[in-house]
Design a protein around this motif. Structure first.
Motif, short mmCIF file in Angstrom:
data_model
loop_
_atom_site.label_atom_id
_atom_site.label_comp_id
_atom_site.label_asym_id
_atom_site.label_seq_id
_atom_site.Cartn_x
_atom_site.Cartn_y
_atom_site.Cartn_z
N GLU A 1 0.89 -1.34 -0.02
CA GLU A 1 -0.20 -0.03 0.00
C GLU A 1 0.66 1.12 -0.39
O GLU A 1 0.51 2.37 -0.43
N VAL B 1 0.72 2.05 -6.55
CA VAL B 1 -0.12 0.50 -6.42
C VAL B 1 -1.08 1.07 -7.58
O VAL B 1 -1.84 1.39 -7.69
N GLU B 2 -1.48 0.05 -8.49
CA GLU B 2 -2.74 -0.38 -9.23
C GLU B 2 -3.54 -2.04 -8.23
O GLU B 2 -2.56 -2.78 -9.06
N ARG B 3 -3.95 -1.00 -8.08
CA ARG B 3 -5.08 -2.01 -7.46
C ARG B 3 -6.43 -2.56 -8.66
O ARG B 3 -7.11 -1.53 -8.99
N GLN B 4 -6.60 -3.94 -8.16
CA GLN B 4 -7.77 -4.29 -8.66
C GLN B 4 -8.80 -5.33 -7.93
O GLN B 4 -7.98 -5.51 -6.36
N GLU B 5 -10.11 -5.32 -8.12
CA GLU B 5 -10.51 -5.78 -7.18
C GLU B 5 -11.94 -6.91 -7.88
O GLU B 5 -12.48 -7.09 -8.57
N ILE C 1 -8.48 -8.75 -3.33
CA ILE C 1 -7.63 -8.07 -3.95
C ILE C 1 -6.14 -7.76 -4.69
O ILE C 1 -5.24 -8.62 -4.19
N GLU D 1 -3.12 -6.70 -6.20
CA GLU D 1 -2.23 -5.24 -6.38
C GLU D 1 -0.67 -5.62 -6.71
O GLU D 1 -0.40 -5.99 -6.72
N THR E 1 -1.83 -10.44 -4.13
CA THR E 1 -2.92 -11.23 -3.93
C THR E 1 -3.60 -11.61 -3.14
O THR E 1 -3.17 -12.75 -2.28
#
Length: 312
Positions: A77, A81-85, A94, A96, A108
C-alpha cells in the motif's frame, strides 16, 4: 495516466497493459477455488518439474507470524499501486501490482486475509510465495517456489506408444499437462474380454467387460478427463499464438495461485504477464486444464483399485 511496465519473462519482453482488468470484476457467487487445500510446493513440482523450459531452483515451506504477512500488505500500500478487486464466493479479493528497483510485484489476497500470494518477477526469474492462515495455530504457512524460465526451449510432447503383449492395445493416450506425472490410458482387447490399462508412477490393468455400471462410469470419466485436459491445453496454446508468453509460464502461475477462485487467478496472472484477449482466454483454458487434471488424479486413485498392478 496509468503507467505501462515492460516485463521480461524468459527471453521475451511483454508489455503490461494495466487497463485490461480495471475496476471490479464480478464473478459467479458459486465460483470455487481450483484446490484450496493444495500444497503449492508439491503441486508446482508436479506441474513443471523436469521441464526443460522452466527450472525450479528453490522451494521452501515454513510457518510465519501474522505480523510478517501483514507487513507485506502494508508495504504494498506504500508503493505506487495499481489495485483491482474481484468478487467471488461472497468474498472480495484484492490484486495489487507495483514495481520496486526494476522488480515487478503482484500481491493477491482475500479480504479476510486468510489466503495470499506474492509473485515477484525479475528478468526470467519468478518467485512465488503463498500464504495460508491456520486459525488454530494463529500462524501462516508460507510456501515459496523460485522458478527460472527459458523460453528458447519448446514444449516437450509425449510420444504415443503401443505396448506389445498378448492383449492387443490401442495407442496410449497421455495426459500432457504435467510431464512429471504423465497419467495415461490404453484400451485393449483379448477375444471377448476388454481391458483398460492405466498408469502414472505405476501401471494397472483393469478388465472392463465385467465391471459394474458404477465402476464402468468411473473408468469412462477418467478417460474423458484426460481428453478434456489435453483439449483445454491445446486451446491455451492456440490462444497464445502471436504472443511471446509461454504456456508453461501460465501453468506455473495458475498452479501458484491454485487456492484462489478462477477469476482471481486470471486477474493475478494477467497482472503479471500482461496481454490482451488471447492471453485471457489462454489463462481460462489453462485453469480448465488444471481442473481436468485434478479430476484425472482423483479418478485414477479410485479406479486403480479395480485392477491388477502390472509392470508395463
Amino acid at each position: 495516466m496509468k503507467k505501462k511496465a515492460v516485463l521480461g519473462i524468459g527471453m521475451a519482453a511483454i508489455v503490461f497493459l494495466s487497463s485490461i482488468f480495471n475496476g471490479v470484476v464480478n464473478a459467479a457467487e458459486d465460483e470455487k477455488p481450483l484446490n484450496e487445500d493444495a500444497n503449492i510446493v508439491q503441486e508446482m513440482e508436479e506441474a513443471v518439474g523436469g521441464l526443460e523450459e522452466i527450472e525450479i531452483i528453490e522451494t521452501n515451506e515454513q510457518e510465519v507470524p501474522p505480523n510478517e504477512v501483514m507487513d507485506i500488505v502494508d508495504g504494498a500500500e506504500e508503493q505506487d499501486v495499481e489495485r483491482q478487486e474481484v468478487k467471488a464466493n461472497n468474498q472480495k479479493y484484492i490484486v495489487e501490482n507495483y514495481e520496486v528497483d526494476g522488480k515487478k510485484y503482484v500481491v493477491t489476497y482475500s479480504q479476510d486475509k486468510t489466503s495470499m500470494s506474492v509473485i515477484c518477477l525479475e528478468g526470467n526469474t519468478i518467485t512465488t510465495k503463498n500464504y495460508t492462515f491456520d486459525p488454530v495455530l494463529q500462524k501462516y504457512t508460507e510456501e515459496t517456489v523460485v522458478l527460472r524460465t527459458d523460453d528458447e526451449n519448446g514444449l516437450i510432447e509425449q510420444n504415443d506408444e503401443v505396448m506389445a503383449q498378448k492383449i492387443k492395445y490401442n495407442s496410449k493416450v497421455v495426459c500432457k499437462l504435467h510431464n512429471k506425472s504423465p497419467y495415461y490410458y490404453q484400451t485393449g482387447k483379448e477375444g471377448k474380454k476388454t481391458y483398460l490399462k492405466i498408469g502414472c508412477k505405476a501401471n494397472y490393468r483393469i478388465r472392463t467387460d465385467n465391471l459394474t455400471t458404477s465402476k464402468d462410469k468411473k473408468c469412462s470419466a477418467y478417460q474423458s478427463a484426460i481428453k478434456k485436459c489435453n483439449s483445454n491445453r491445446s486451446k491455451a496454446l492456440a490462444s497464445l499464438v502471436g504472443t511471446e508468453i509461454t504456456f508453461v509460464t501460465l501453468l506455473a502461475l495458475v498452479v501458484a495461485n491454485i487456492s484462489f477462485p478462477p477469476s482471481v487467478i486470471v486477474t493475478t496472472v494477467v497482472s503479471v504477464v500482461g496481454g490482451g484477449t488471447g492471453v485471457i482466454k489462454a489463462v481460462y483454458a489453462t485453469i480448465d486444464a488444471e481442473k481436468n487434471y485434478q479430476d484425472v488424479k482423483d479418478y485414477y486413485a479410485v479406479i486403480k483399485t479395480y485392477g491388477k498392478n502390472c509392470n508395463s
